[in-house]
Design a protein around this motif. Structure first.
Motif, short mmCIF file in Angstrom:
data_model
loop_
_atom_site.label_atom_id
_atom_site.label_comp_id
_atom_site.label_asym_id
_atom_site.label_seq_id
_atom_site.Cartn_x
_atom_site.Cartn_y
_atom_site.Cartn_z
N HIS B 166 57.19 42.08 39.68
CA HIS B 166 56.98 42.70 38.36
C HIS B 166 56.31 41.76 37.36
O HIS B 166 56.29 42.04 36.15
N LEU B 167 55.72 40.66 37.85
CA LEU B 167 54.80 39.90 37.00
C LEU B 167 53.65 40.84 36.65
O LEU B 167 53.11 41.51 37.52
N THR B 168 53.27 40.88 35.38
CA THR B 168 52.14 41.73 34.97
C THR B 168 50.85 40.98 35.29
O THR B 168 50.48 40.04 34.59
N ILE B 169 50.21 41.38 36.37
CA ILE B 169 49.08 40.63 36.90
C ILE B 169 47.77 41.37 36.65
O ILE B 169 46.74 40.77 36.37
N ASP B 170 47.80 42.68 36.75
CA ASP B 170 46.62 43.48 36.45
C ASP B 170 46.74 43.91 34.98
O ASP B 170 47.29 44.95 34.66
N THR B 171 46.22 43.05 34.09
CA THR B 171 46.45 43.30 32.65
C THR B 171 45.67 44.53 32.16
O THR B 171 45.95 45.02 31.07
N GLU B 172 44.75 45.01 32.98
CA GLU B 172 44.11 46.28 32.60
C GLU B 172 45.02 47.47 32.93
O GLU B 172 44.76 48.59 32.51
N GLY B 173 46.07 47.21 33.71
CA GLY B 173 47.09 48.23 33.98
C GLY B 173 46.57 49.48 34.67
O GLY B 173 46.83 50.60 34.23
N HIS B 174 45.86 49.27 35.78
CA HIS B 174 45.28 50.43 36.48
C HIS B 174 46.34 51.37 37.05
O HIS B 174 46.14 52.57 37.10
N PHE B 175 47.46 50.82 37.52
CA PHE B 175 48.43 51.65 38.25
C PHE B 175 49.83 51.55 37.63
O PHE B 175 50.26 50.46 37.24
N LYS B 182 53.09 48.99 33.64
CA LYS B 182 51.81 49.13 34.34
C LYS B 182 51.34 47.74 34.78
O LYS B 182 51.65 46.75 34.13
N GLY B 183 50.58 47.71 35.87
CA GLY B 183 49.91 46.47 36.24
C GLY B 183 50.78 45.42 36.89
O GLY B 183 50.37 44.26 37.00
N CYS B 184 52.00 45.78 37.33
CA CYS B 184 52.86 44.82 38.04
C CYS B 184 52.19 44.38 39.34
O CYS B 184 51.45 45.14 39.96
N LEU B 185 52.50 43.16 39.77
CA LEU B 185 51.96 42.64 41.04
C LEU B 185 52.19 43.64 42.18
O LEU B 185 51.32 43.85 43.02
N GLU B 186 53.36 44.25 42.17
CA GLU B 186 53.72 45.24 43.20
C GLU B 186 52.73 46.42 43.28
O GLU B 186 52.56 47.00 44.34
N THR B 187 52.08 46.75 42.15
CA THR B 187 51.14 47.89 42.16
C THR B 187 49.81 47.55 42.81
O THR B 187 48.98 48.45 43.02
N VAL B 188 49.58 46.27 43.11
CA VAL B 188 48.29 45.87 43.69
C VAL B 188 48.44 44.95 44.92
O VAL B 188 47.44 44.69 45.60
N ALA B 189 49.65 44.48 45.21
CA ALA B 189 49.76 43.49 46.29
C ALA B 189 50.83 43.84 47.33
O ALA B 189 51.13 43.03 48.20
N SER B 190 51.39 45.03 47.27
CA SER B 190 52.31 45.50 48.30
C SER B 190 51.53 46.40 49.26
O SER B 190 50.34 46.67 49.05
N TYR B 247 44.67 39.03 42.96
CA TYR B 247 45.92 39.29 42.22
C TYR B 247 47.07 38.44 42.77
O TYR B 247 47.84 37.84 42.01
N LEU B 248 47.20 38.38 44.09
CA LEU B 248 48.32 37.63 44.67
C LEU B 248 48.14 36.13 44.47
O LEU B 248 49.11 35.41 44.16
N GLY B 249 46.91 35.65 44.59
CA GLY B 249 46.63 34.23 44.36
C GLY B 249 46.93 33.83 42.93
O GLY B 249 47.50 32.76 42.66
#
Lengths: 324, 324
Positions: B166-175, B182-190, B247-249
């Motif tokens: 739940h680190l906010t990594i996608d600060t544009e918050g796509h998902f 919005k934009g948690c690591l889980e929304t882009v790296a799971s 995102y994960l890096g």
């Protein structure tokens, strides 16, 4: 009876020194100016001499002290008790500080870098008092940090834990960092970083703003001026502060989501902007925190001011004495 | 002589159980299926019965065991030894697991959430072996995490440390995330996140791609298919993997810049994509790390696979026994 500790906070202008009780009461406090001439070779002898004088003056004995703790700029090796690369002290070569103190005092000596020491101080007797997990973010010319987990300082495998100023927060990388990366927290959330943001927005801003006009005129505007203007409702300055708060709030949320500390302490000169700054950052922080850990009381302002260093140095002695 | 530990890794389909030596050798290993009927009321009695049978079968005595350690889904209270809200076990109400074991065994019992337990396992005898500071990021349907600092598990003030997903990594918050942000690591790296990215890029991609065509056809494409296609040079799939790796890096760099651990272990089903994934993530990670801590050996793949849970449960017992 070893009921006292000596805390030393070494800085580029002066060294603050204190005799502190085991429970954190400052019994005596003084400072000596830092003489950086001749590659800083006078610094340690001056500290030792001053300490000898004071111990005699206060009619104390070496056996009264649990230890001497010291915070230093530069790269500190806590095990070897050495410092290297403290350029504001003219220390470019390895300084054997533990050895020098060991030759003159029969008192255990401990040393740690100044950002970690300030964090220990705030966690022991400052805004993080009573918090076993506490992170301090120091907003000055740069951004420093110190992480305390389970009541212990986190050093990391290279002694580089707490480099919070170098979290890559502005992923668009608007500004170069002194570390060689782009987009570090330090490039947007330090005193320097706020001026980066101000100059960037000044290029685009077309409305009225006194502080922007001063900036455009080449006047000596600093981060405090920006905060003061924002507090008075200057729209340009508010835009700068809002971006600063977004970046810092996001960085603090990363710390909270990873470690779930009870306190994240904002310290340093920039944090003197007070509740105005705290509230702005907290609003952003809360939005980025995992819901289960959202707490209006996590982000707090530092309490110890310039005493954080001497208090943290004393706490270092306490922690190391228990460990040893 | 207390020279053995019981490790239990409770999951929604089965519970893995093992008898493990103090040095981490698996002496016996078995599993029991998880019966979630009737609000999961059979689960704990079944575990206890199976354990009683095995101790007798192996002609062991209760006094042989230092303790029983258990990893569980849901919200675990390690002090009260209870679990609540483990929906894949049908445990919506408070489960007094420590009490149940305490009534049937004269062996100390400890419990912790499964992400933390897996992290302890990898740190003790897996990819983080020998690392006092080690973070495990588990890439499955979601993204979980566990943080070990100074050899101790970090729980945080609400027991919510390690919410790396739940680190906010996608600060544009796509998902949108299941947590409400919005934009948690889980929304882009799971596994789910990779499919989010794939569907997003599929809308824009105009070149040839077999896996994109399957996706557009509504075929059952999963994250493994995307990685397999990327390994074979499918440009669409490579674009997805490159974004995932960015995102994960970035997230792993935040962990490294804050805690400077010797190892960050990538675990879980998605990490089975192996060195291809590791190299892509590492390239991004290195670019975002503070220069002083850049190290090609920090990011590593998990080693224990399905045994991480039982090993971590055993290590939990060792740590708690020392603490107590």
């Amino acid at each position: 009876m070893k009921d006292k500790i000596i805390g030393i906070d070494l800085g580029g202008t002066s060294a603050k020194m204190a005799i502190i009780s085991l429970t954190g009461e400052v019994l005596e406090k003084w400072s000596v100016s830092t003489n950086i001439l001749e590659e800083g070779t006078h610094i340690v002898p001056n500290l030792i001499e001053s300490l000898k004088e004071r111990i005699e003056l206060y009619k104390m004995k070496e056996t009264d002290f649990l230890g001497i703790g010291m915070g230093s700029p530069g790269k500190v090796d806590a095990d070897a008790k050495t410092v290297i690369g403290a350029y504001n002290l003219n220390w470019s070569t390895l300084q054997e500080i533990g050895k020098a103190f060991g030759e003159k005092f029969d008192i255990p000596f401990f040393i740690e870098n100044d950002a970690n020491i300030a964090a220990l101080g705030e966690q022991w007797r400052g805004a993080g008092e009573g918090a076993l997990d506490c992170i301090t973010v120091t907003l000055g010319t740069g951004v420093g940090g110190g992480v305390v987990v389970n009541g212990q300082l986190v050093r990391g495998v290279n002694g580089a834990a707490g480099e919070i100023g170098h979290l890559t927060i502005d992923t668009e990388g608007h500004f170069d960092c002194t570390c060689g990366k782009k987009g570090c927290l330090e490039t947007v959330a330090s005193a320097t970083g706020i001026m980066h943001l101000a100059r960037k927005f000044a290029q685009e801003y077309v409305g009225d703003s006194e502080v922007k006009a001063q900036l455009d005129d080449g006047a000596d505007v600093n981060s405090k001026d920006i905060f003061d203007a924002a507090k008075e409702g200057d729209y340009f300055a508010l835009q700068v502060v809002d971006h600063f708060a977004h970046y810092l709030g996001l960085a603090c949320s990363h710390l909270a989501n990873t470690l779930n500390p009870s306190k994240i302490v904002l310290a340093g000169g920039v944090a003197l902007a007070g509740d105005f700054l705290l509230n702005k950052v907290n609003e952003q922080f809360m939005g980025y925190c995992f819901p289960q850990i959202r707490n209006n009381e996590t982000l707090v302002l530092a309490k110890l001011g310039n005493d954080a260093g001497i208090m943290g140095a004393a706490q270092l002695v306490k922690l190391q004495s228990v460990e040893g």
